[in-house]
Design a protein around this motif. Structure first.
Motif, PDB file in Angstrom:
ATOM      1  N   THR A   6     -13.270  -4.385  -1.826  1.00 53.01           N
ATOM      2  CA  THR A   6     -12.651  -4.890  -0.926  1.00 53.01           C
ATOM      3  C   THR A   6     -11.717  -4.245   0.134  1.00 53.01           C
ATOM      4  OG1 THR A   6     -11.409  -5.436  -3.187  1.00 53.01           O
ATOM      5  CG2 THR A   6      -9.814  -5.589  -1.699  1.00 53.01           C
ATOM      6  N   LEU A   7     -11.827  -3.007   0.156  1.00 54.10           N
ATOM      7  CA  LEU A   7     -12.109  -2.185   1.544  1.00 54.10           C
ATOM      8  C   LEU A   7     -12.683  -2.427   2.591  1.00 54.10           C
ATOM      9  CD1 LEU A   7     -10.497   0.934   2.343  1.00 54.10           C
ATOM     10  CD2 LEU A   7     -12.291   1.553   1.970  1.00 54.10           C
ATOM     11  N   TRP A   8     -11.564  -3.091   3.396  1.00 52.18           N
ATOM     12  CA  TRP A   8     -12.058  -3.369   4.789  1.00 52.18           C
ATOM     13  C   TRP A   8     -12.418  -4.712   4.734  1.00 52.18           C
ATOM     14  CZ3 TRP A   8      -9.181   0.006   6.846  1.00 52.18           C
ATOM     15  CH2 TRP A   8      -9.290   1.517   6.135  1.00 52.18           C
ATOM     16  N   HIS A   9     -12.325  -5.753   3.653  1.00 44.99           N
ATOM     17  CA  HIS A   9     -12.427  -7.382   3.431  1.00 44.99           C
ATOM     18  C   HIS A   9     -11.109  -7.307   3.860  1.00 44.99           C
ATOM     19  CE1 HIS A   9     -16.218  -5.176   1.255  1.00 44.99           C
ATOM     20  NE2 HIS A   9     -16.742  -6.457   1.871  1.00 44.99           N
ATOM     21  N   TRP A  10     -11.070  -8.562   4.068  1.00 46.42           N
ATOM     22  CA  TRP A  10     -10.276  -9.898   4.297  1.00 46.42           C
ATOM     23  C   TRP A  10      -9.004 -10.013   3.436  1.00 46.42           C
ATOM     24  CZ3 TRP A  10      -7.501 -13.775   1.408  1.00 46.42           C
ATOM     25  CH2 TRP A  10      -8.015 -14.377   0.427  1.00 46.42           C
ATOM     26  N   ASP A  11      -9.119  -9.280   2.110  1.00 49.15           N
ATOM     27  CA  ASP A  11      -7.898  -9.387   1.147  1.00 49.15           C
ATOM     28  C   ASP A  11      -7.498  -8.348   1.434  1.00 49.15           C
ATOM     29  OD1 ASP A  11     -10.268  -8.522  -0.199  1.00 49.15           O
ATOM     30  OD2 ASP A  11     -10.503  -8.893  -1.470  1.00 49.15           O
ATOM     31  N   PHE A  12      -8.439  -7.059   1.693  1.00 54.62           N
ATOM     32  CA  PHE A  12      -7.699  -6.005   1.966  1.00 54.62           C
ATOM     33  C   PHE A  12      -6.517  -5.840   3.301  1.00 54.62           C
ATOM     34  CE2 PHE A  12      -7.531  -2.122   4.604  1.00 54.62           C
ATOM     35  CZ  PHE A  12      -7.149  -1.487   4.036  1.00 54.62           C
ATOM     36  N   TRP A  13      -7.476  -6.619   4.198  1.00 51.11           N
ATOM     37  CA  TRP A  13      -6.626  -7.087   5.540  1.00 51.11           C
ATOM     38  C   TRP A  13      -4.673  -7.580   5.093  1.00 51.11           C
ATOM     39  CZ3 TRP A  13      -6.695  -2.872   8.836  1.00 51.11           C
ATOM     40  CH2 TRP A  13      -7.999  -2.793   8.801  1.00 51.11           C
ATOM     41  N   LEU A  14      -5.596  -8.532   4.070  1.00 53.32           N
ATOM     42  CA  LEU A  14      -4.090  -9.678   3.705  1.00 53.32           C
ATOM     43  C   LEU A  14      -3.038  -9.162   3.089  1.00 53.32           C
ATOM     44  CD1 LEU A  14      -2.515 -12.325   4.089  1.00 53.32           C
ATOM     45  CD2 LEU A  14      -3.667 -12.487   1.824  1.00 53.32           C
ATOM     46  N   SER A  15      -3.584  -7.961   2.409  1.00 57.07           N
ATOM     47  CA  SER A  15      -2.671  -7.536   2.186  1.00 57.07           C
ATOM     48  C   SER A  15      -1.921  -6.091   2.610  1.00 57.07           C
ATOM     49  CB  SER A  15      -3.139  -6.484   0.428  1.00 57.07           C
ATOM     50  OG  SER A  15      -3.753  -7.322  -0.357  1.00 57.07           O
ATOM     51  N   LEU A  16      -2.491  -5.531   3.171  1.00 60.11           N
ATOM     52  CA  LEU A  16      -2.272  -4.612   4.541  1.00 60.11           C
ATOM     53  C   LEU A  16      -1.223  -5.427   5.058  1.00 60.11           C
ATOM     54  CD1 LEU A  16      -2.144  -1.768   5.131  1.00 60.11           C
ATOM     55  CD2 LEU A  16      -3.467  -2.229   6.719  1.00 60.11           C
ATOM     56  N   ILE A  17      -1.691  -6.572   5.697  1.00 61.41           N
ATOM     57  CA  ILE A  17      -0.430  -7.481   6.713  1.00 61.41           C
ATOM     58  C   ILE A  17       1.031  -7.396   5.828  1.00 61.41           C
ATOM     59  CG2 ILE A  17       0.474  -8.838   7.898  1.00 61.41           C
ATOM     60  CD1 ILE A  17      -2.813  -9.364   8.352  1.00 61.41           C
ATOM     61  N   LEU A  18       0.551  -7.552   4.422  1.00 63.03           N
ATOM     62  CA  LEU A  18       2.290  -8.320   3.539  1.00 63.03           C
ATOM     63  C   LEU A  18       2.650  -6.868   3.331  1.00 63.03           C
ATOM     64  CD1 LEU A  18       0.177 -10.610   1.421  1.00 63.03           C
ATOM     65  CD2 LEU A  18       2.157 -11.389   3.387  1.00 63.03           C
ATOM     66  N   VAL A  19       2.381  -5.658   3.487  1.00 61.46           N
ATOM     67  CA  VAL A  19       2.565  -4.361   3.096  1.00 61.46           C
ATOM     68  C   VAL A  19       3.403  -4.503   4.421  1.00 61.46           C
ATOM     69  CG1 VAL A  19       2.703  -1.862   3.043  1.00 61.46           C
ATOM     70  CG2 VAL A  19       1.459  -3.180   1.017  1.00 61.46           C
ATOM     71  N   ILE A  20       3.213  -4.390   5.453  1.00 60.55           N
ATOM     72  CA  ILE A  20       3.700  -4.189   6.900  1.00 60.55           C
ATOM     73  C   ILE A  20       4.839  -5.097   7.539  1.00 60.55           C
ATOM     74  CG2 ILE A  20       3.176  -3.401   9.102  1.00 60.55           C
ATOM     75  CD1 ILE A  20       1.295  -2.407   8.443  1.00 60.55           C
ATOM     76  N   LEU A  21       4.361  -6.145   7.380  1.00 58.27           N
ATOM     77  CA  LEU A  21       5.207  -7.329   8.428  1.00 58.27           C
ATOM     78  C   LEU A  21       6.763  -7.526   7.812  1.00 58.27           C
ATOM     79  CD1 LEU A  21       4.916  -9.380  10.711  1.00 58.27           C
ATOM     80  CD2 LEU A  21       3.592 -11.114   8.884  1.00 58.27           C
ATOM     81  N   PHE A  74       0.250  -4.186  -7.590  1.00 57.71           N
ATOM     82  CA  PHE A  74       0.013  -5.009  -5.887  1.00 57.71           C
ATOM     83  C   PHE A  74       1.273  -4.480  -5.679  1.00 57.71           C
ATOM     84  CE2 PHE A  74      -0.338  -8.886  -4.044  1.00 57.71           C
ATOM     85  CZ  PHE A  74      -1.014  -8.210  -3.597  1.00 57.71           C
ATOM     86  N   PHE A  75       1.128  -3.159  -4.775  1.00 53.90           N
ATOM     87  CA  PHE A  75       1.461  -3.241  -3.273  1.00 53.90           C
ATOM     88  C   PHE A  75       2.765  -3.982  -2.379  1.00 53.90           C
ATOM     89  CE2 PHE A  75       2.598  -0.010  -0.159  1.00 53.90           C
ATOM     90  CZ  PHE A  75       3.276   1.146  -1.174  1.00 53.90           C
ATOM     91  N   PRO A  76       1.852  -4.859  -2.375  1.00 48.30           N
ATOM     92  CA  PRO A  76       2.023  -5.994  -1.467  1.00 48.30           C
ATOM     93  C   PRO A  76       3.517  -6.234  -2.115  1.00 48.30           C
ATOM     94  CG  PRO A  76       0.170  -6.444  -0.600  1.00 48.30           C
ATOM     95  CD  PRO A  76       0.467  -5.087  -1.859  1.00 48.30           C
ATOM     96  N   TRP A  77       3.620  -7.042  -2.979  1.00 45.60           N
ATOM     97  CA  TRP A  77       4.174  -7.755  -3.356  1.00 45.60           C
ATOM     98  C   TRP A  77       5.271  -6.611  -3.714  1.00 45.60           C
ATOM     99  CZ3 TRP A  77       4.776 -13.001  -4.532  1.00 45.60           C
ATOM    100  CH2 TRP A  77       5.281 -13.185  -5.256  1.00 45.60           C
ATOM    101  N   ASP A  78       5.302  -5.548  -4.858  1.00 44.90           N
ATOM    102  CA  ASP A  78       5.975  -4.982  -5.813  1.00 44.90           C
ATOM    103  C   ASP A  78       7.010  -3.810  -4.824  1.00 44.90           C
ATOM    104  OD1 ASP A  78       5.807  -5.371  -7.954  1.00 44.90           O
ATOM    105  OD2 ASP A  78       4.219  -3.957  -8.049  1.00 44.90           O
ATOM    106  N   PHE A  79       6.023  -3.466  -3.308  1.00 43.84           N
ATOM    107  CA  PHE A  79       6.861  -3.066  -2.473  1.00 43.84           C
ATOM    108  C   PHE A  79       7.607  -3.150  -0.984  1.00 43.84           C
ATOM    109  CE2 PHE A  79       5.654   0.000  -5.597  1.00 43.84           C
ATOM    110  CZ  PHE A  79       6.015   1.607  -5.726  1.00 43.84           C
ATOM    111  N   SER A  80       6.081  -4.697  -0.948  1.00 46.15           N
ATOM    112  CA  SER A  80       7.269  -5.322   0.250  1.00 46.15           C
ATOM    113  C   SER A  80       8.409  -6.796   0.104  1.00 46.15           C
ATOM    114  CB  SER A  80       6.071  -5.130   1.102  1.00 46.15           C
ATOM    115  OG  SER A  80       6.546  -5.902   2.515  1.00 46.15           O
ATOM    116  N   LEU A  81       6.850  -7.235  -0.824  1.00 43.71           N
ATOM    117  CA  LEU A  81       7.867  -8.716  -0.333  1.00 43.71           C
ATOM    118  C   LEU A  81       9.401  -8.863  -1.903  1.00 43.71           C
ATOM    119  CD1 LEU A  81       4.059 -11.009  -0.665  1.00 43.71           C
ATOM    120  CD2 LEU A  81       6.277 -10.684   1.236  1.00 43.71           C
TER     121      LEU A  81
END
Length: 187
Positions: free
Chosen positions: A35-50, A104-111
């Protein structure tokens, strides 16, 4: 040290902890490799910040405190329920930003908190139950299936129909926090 709980019980819980720890370490190795540094990692990171960037731009000036409180409350409730759902095998996630709890950090802490805050400030005088049901419908019947299609969310023994009343409830709780009259300066 003399403990109130007997040693037999402590030793048994130690065994459970050791098994959980071993599985977590095994998952960490898998996460680093797959997972680390793969596309799903980057998508999740974007979903945390954006979402937070979007909220910062479109937030209602002067209401940030109330909105952040409501967002924080929704974050706590969503994270707790998400943790319970994963623990009981109702669903699970892949493509995680971090291989730990929260699930799932992006869902709970961002979205969830950001969409909640944006939805709360949109048409604030509209019927809260109706707004909560629309929010729940979007989240349950569009958001969850989208994340399932992407492959980040896998429901095992769960249906989006179960999520609908939960998201409605979370919205109504968050709404209640925005209407509190007890906000006063501390000094």
């Amino acid at each position: 040290m003399n403990r109130l709980i007997d040693e037999k019980k402590i030793k048994q819980t130690d065994k459970f902890f050791d098994r959980i720890h071993d599985i977590q370490m095994e998952y960490l190795d898998y996460w680093k490799e797959s997972t680390l540094w793969h596309w799903d990692f980057w998508l999740s990171l974007i979903l945390v910040i954006l979402p937070w960037v979007i909220w910062f731009i479109f937030r209602k000036r002067g209401s940030e405190g109330r909105l952040l409180l409501a967002g924080f409350v929704s974050l706590i409730i969503a994270s707790w329920l998400d943790f319970i759902g994963v623990v009981f095998g109702l669903w699970h996630y892949s493509g995680k930003v971090v291989p730990t709890i929260p699930t799932f950090f992006p869902w709970d802490f961002s979205l969830i908190p950001v969409t909640m805050m944006l939805w709360l400030q949109f048409r604030p005088t509209a019927n809260p139950l109706l707004k909560g049901m629309v929010y729940a419908a979007i989240t349950s019947f569009i958001g969850e299936p989208l994340f399932e299609w992407i492959g980040l969310y896998t429901p095992e023994r769960w249906s989006s129909f179960y999520s609908f009343p939960i998201y409605t409830f979370i919205y109504l709780i968050a709404y209640w926090f925005t209407r509190m009259k007890s906000f006063e300066k501390l000094c």
